[in-house]
Design an enzyme around this catalytic site. Structure first.
Site, mmCIF file in Angstrom:
data_model
loop_
_atom_site.group_PDB
_atom_site.id
_atom_site.type_symbol
_atom_site.label_atom_id
_atom_site.label_comp_id
_atom_site.label_asym_id
_atom_site.label_seq_id
_atom_site.Cartn_x
_atom_site.Cartn_y
_atom_site.Cartn_z
ATOM 1 N N GLN A 25 -34.476 43.583 -57.664
ATOM 2 C CA GLN A 25 -33.898 42.132 -56.328
ATOM 3 C C GLN A 25 -33.204 41.370 -57.661
ATOM 4 O O GLN A 25 -33.439 41.023 -58.160
ATOM 5 C CB GLN A 25 -34.993 42.528 -55.593
ATOM 6 C CG GLN A 25 -35.834 41.311 -56.357
ATOM 7 C CD GLN A 25 -37.451 41.112 -55.586
ATOM 8 O OE1 GLN A 25 -36.788 41.778 -54.296
ATOM 9 N NE2 GLN A 25 -38.073 40.594 -56.041
ATOM 10 N N HIS A 45 -49.388 31.542 -44.885
ATOM 11 C CA HIS A 45 -50.045 32.238 -45.911
ATOM 12 C C HIS A 45 -51.360 31.543 -45.496
ATOM 13 O O HIS A 45 -52.462 32.397 -46.189
ATOM 14 C CB HIS A 45 -49.867 31.605 -47.593
ATOM 15 C CG HIS A 45 -48.213 32.185 -48.060
ATOM 16 N ND1 HIS A 45 -47.032 31.361 -47.692
ATOM 17 C CD2 HIS A 45 -48.154 33.287 -48.673
ATOM 18 C CE1 HIS A 45 -46.130 32.025 -48.503
ATOM 19 N NE2 HIS A 45 -46.575 33.593 -48.759
ATOM 20 N N ASP A 72 -49.426 41.466 -49.286
ATOM 21 C CA ASP A 72 -48.142 40.045 -49.520
ATOM 22 C C ASP A 72 -47.249 40.771 -49.346
ATOM 23 O O ASP A 72 -46.284 40.754 -50.511
ATOM 24 C CB ASP A 72 -48.587 38.929 -49.717
ATOM 25 C CG ASP A 72 -47.698 37.997 -49.196
ATOM 26 O OD1 ASP A 72 -46.901 37.951 -48.391
ATOM 27 O OD2 ASP A 72 -47.446 36.772 -50.062
#
Length: 572
Positions: free
Chosen positions: A290, A322, A417
């Site tokens: 990416q 978080h 996550d």
């Protein structure tokens, strides 16, 4: 295999330009007349088929480049691939029909088509990125500009590619006539082999070594050179002097434009990046997975992390996200923790606040992201140098594949996550099969927490994740946490930020707004208790009271009777 020469039928008209003497401009050739070539027919046929091979490779590169860039900029690679492929195939049919009128002028027509195709295909990535960067933030219809432009480019490129085949078929037959079946077989063989080479060259050569912009421009340059060389070198005697000069001038202009754009590609990319992210871009790197961009952390500006143009971490709301993700799952046994994704190290930071954690395994698909989180001064300060802790082990691997080899009952806590389920590449990480693997690696009494996207914006997606977890044999406790400044069930004590939620939703930096909340699902084999451990460090933005409000806020959006998502039938 090229068939043996078949002579032209009796009475075939003479070749173009043979009637009026040296001072008379040639008239268009009659179809079926043999071309006057500077080489033997067998060599000419080989050169034409070689041109077919190169043009097919370039055409497929244009197609893949549109799909890849649209997936990076717009998201949802399945939709973008479907749009590009369907529109382009439809347009190829239109191009083939339109080319029927050009067969009498096959050489000149093919030269013109290749010049236009080289310019349009070669510049398509740069134009699409420019529209995304400079107009995507204007709102309204401008926000959808890249989508409309994607369809337009697919249509135009498809028409031009479709026009190639009838014209090339005419040229092959004019080099040396053969039966139609044999000519079609030769033409399509060269075309398909060229498509194979172009399809392999794009991901393995062009994209990693040249990038999207330069790769497309170089492809257009090759396309223009081969098209011009084939027509002006092999079939120049079939063209009038005016046609030769027009084609030569047009191709010279196209090559000059593509060469100039190639030389300026790096400057253009920097300017476009500043238009997307602002002037304080500090790190911009394309990994094998990416594009990673870090902005801010200078002159008091907040740090922000973007992955493929989508906001991943914002300093304003990163702590709120978080803490909500990690702390409810850490209530109970927590010696062994697995973090899936979270290469920025911020989830690991919250895990390490619990001193009785003995081991933290991080599985991140992009090792360059974890390297950046370890060594970049701003990002490593934000994650409090989590990767320097001896209890943390980082594995660069695909989460699905890694879980298949993980022993049963390995972890007390699993923290997912991962990118939003609406991102096609991450859909398998929200599937029934994936959650079955997670259930297997949980120890007795273990807990799993999943980020399931924004609840208010996409409630159906959130509750589909819930249905999928339940189908895997897990019980769930949903909760919704709002971004600072939104008035959501977010807890207390955090300073107001921009009101935009930064998290793995991967919201585009241009042309869209970040979600206003996050949805989480705490899961276990038995109904999990949604609470904070009183013996653990107290979060700054979360309390038991705010968690209770977060659970009620999520339940108000419940969508019942949704089917689970599977690998072969994704529901997101």
């Amino acid at each position: 295999m090229i068939e043996p020469h078949a002579p032209a039928p009796p009475g075939s008209p003479p070749s173009w330009g043979g009637e009026g003497g040296p001072g008379t401009p040639p008239s268009p050739p009659t179809r079926g007349a043999p071309a006057r070539l500077p080489v033997r027919p067998a060599t000419g046929r080989f050169l034409v088929l070689s041109g077919v091979f190169v043009c097919a490779a370039c055409g497929l590169v244009y197609e893949l480049e549109l799909v890849a860039l649209a997936s990076y900029l717009i998201g949802d690679s399945v939709t973008q691939a479907s749009v590009v492929l369907s529109v382009m195939v439809f347009a190829m049919g239109l191009g083939s029909l339109a080319a029927k009128r050009l067969r009498r002028f096959a050489a000149a027509g093919f030269g013109a088509v290749e010049a236009v195709l080289a310019l349009v295909g070669g510049s398509s990535a740069m134009v699409l990125y420019a529209v995304f960067a400079w107009t995507g933030g204007w709102g309204g219809m401008w926000a959808d500009g890249p989508r409309f432009l994607l369809v337009a480019f697919s249509l135009v490129i498809g028409v031009l590619i479709g026009a190639e085949v009838p014209l090339l078929m005419e040229l092959i037959q004019r080099v040396r006539r053969q039966d139609a079946g044999g000519a079609v077989a030769d033409l399509f063989a060269a075309d398909y082999v060229g498509a194979l080479v172009g399809g392999l060259a794009f991901p393995f050569v062009l994209l990693p070594f040249l990038g999207q912009l330069t790769g497309a421009l170089v492809t257009g340059t090759v396309n223009a050179v081969v098209g011009a060389a084939l027509v002006l070198g092999l079939f120049h005697r079939d063209l009038s002097r005016r046609a030769r000069w027009l084609l030569l001038t047009a191709n010279a202009v196209v090559l000059a434009l593509l060469a100039t754009a190639t030389l300026l590609a790096d400057d253009f990319e920097r300017a476009a990046r500043h238009a997307v992210y602002g002037q304080d871009v500090r790190v911009a790197v394309r990994t094998g997975v990416q594009e990673v961009v870090l902005t801010g952390d200078t002159d008091g500006r907040p740090l922000a992390l973007f992955l493929d143009g989508r906001l991943r971490v914002g300093a304003d709301d990163g702590r709120r996200y978080h803490e909500a993700l990690v702390h409810p799952a850490m209530s109970g046994e927590r010696a062994r923790v697995l973090v899936l994704g979270g290469g920025d190290g911020l989830a690991v930071r919250e895990v390490l606040r619990h001193r009785d954690v003995r081991r933290v395994d991080v599985v991140e698909f992009d090792p360059e992201l974890t390297r950046l989180a370890r060594h970049d001064p701003g990002l490593s300060a934000l994650n409090e140098h989590a990767y320097g802790d001896s209890r943390v082990r980082v594995v660069g691997a695909d989460a699905f594949r890694r879980l298949r080899t993980t022993p049963t009952g390995t972890y007390d806590v699993v923290i997912s996550d991962l990118p939003d389920p609406g991102v096609t590449a991450g859909t398998k990480l929200y599937s029934l099969e994936f959650y079955g693997l997670l259930r297997r690696v949980l120890a007795p009494g273990g807990r799993l927490v999943v980020h399931a996207g924004p609840v208010s914006a996409r409630p159906r997606t959130f509750w589909t994740v819930d249905a999928t977890l339940r189908a895997a044999g897990l019980r769930t406790a949903p909760y919704r946490v709002g971004a600072s400044g939104t008035g959501g069930a977010a807890g207390s004590g955090d300073a107001a930020g921009s009101g935009d939620a930064a998290g793995p939703d991967r919201t585009t930096a241009v042309g869209g707004h970040a979600p206003r909340d996050w949805g989480f699902l705490l899961a276990a084999r038995r109904p999990p208790g949604l609470r904070l451990d009183p013996a653990a460090p107290r979060p700054r933005t979360l309390t038991n009271e705010s968690l209770a409000r977060a659970a009620r806020a999520a339940l108000r959006t419940r969508t019942a009777d949704l089917p689970p998502s599977t690998l072969v039938h994704p529901r997101y």
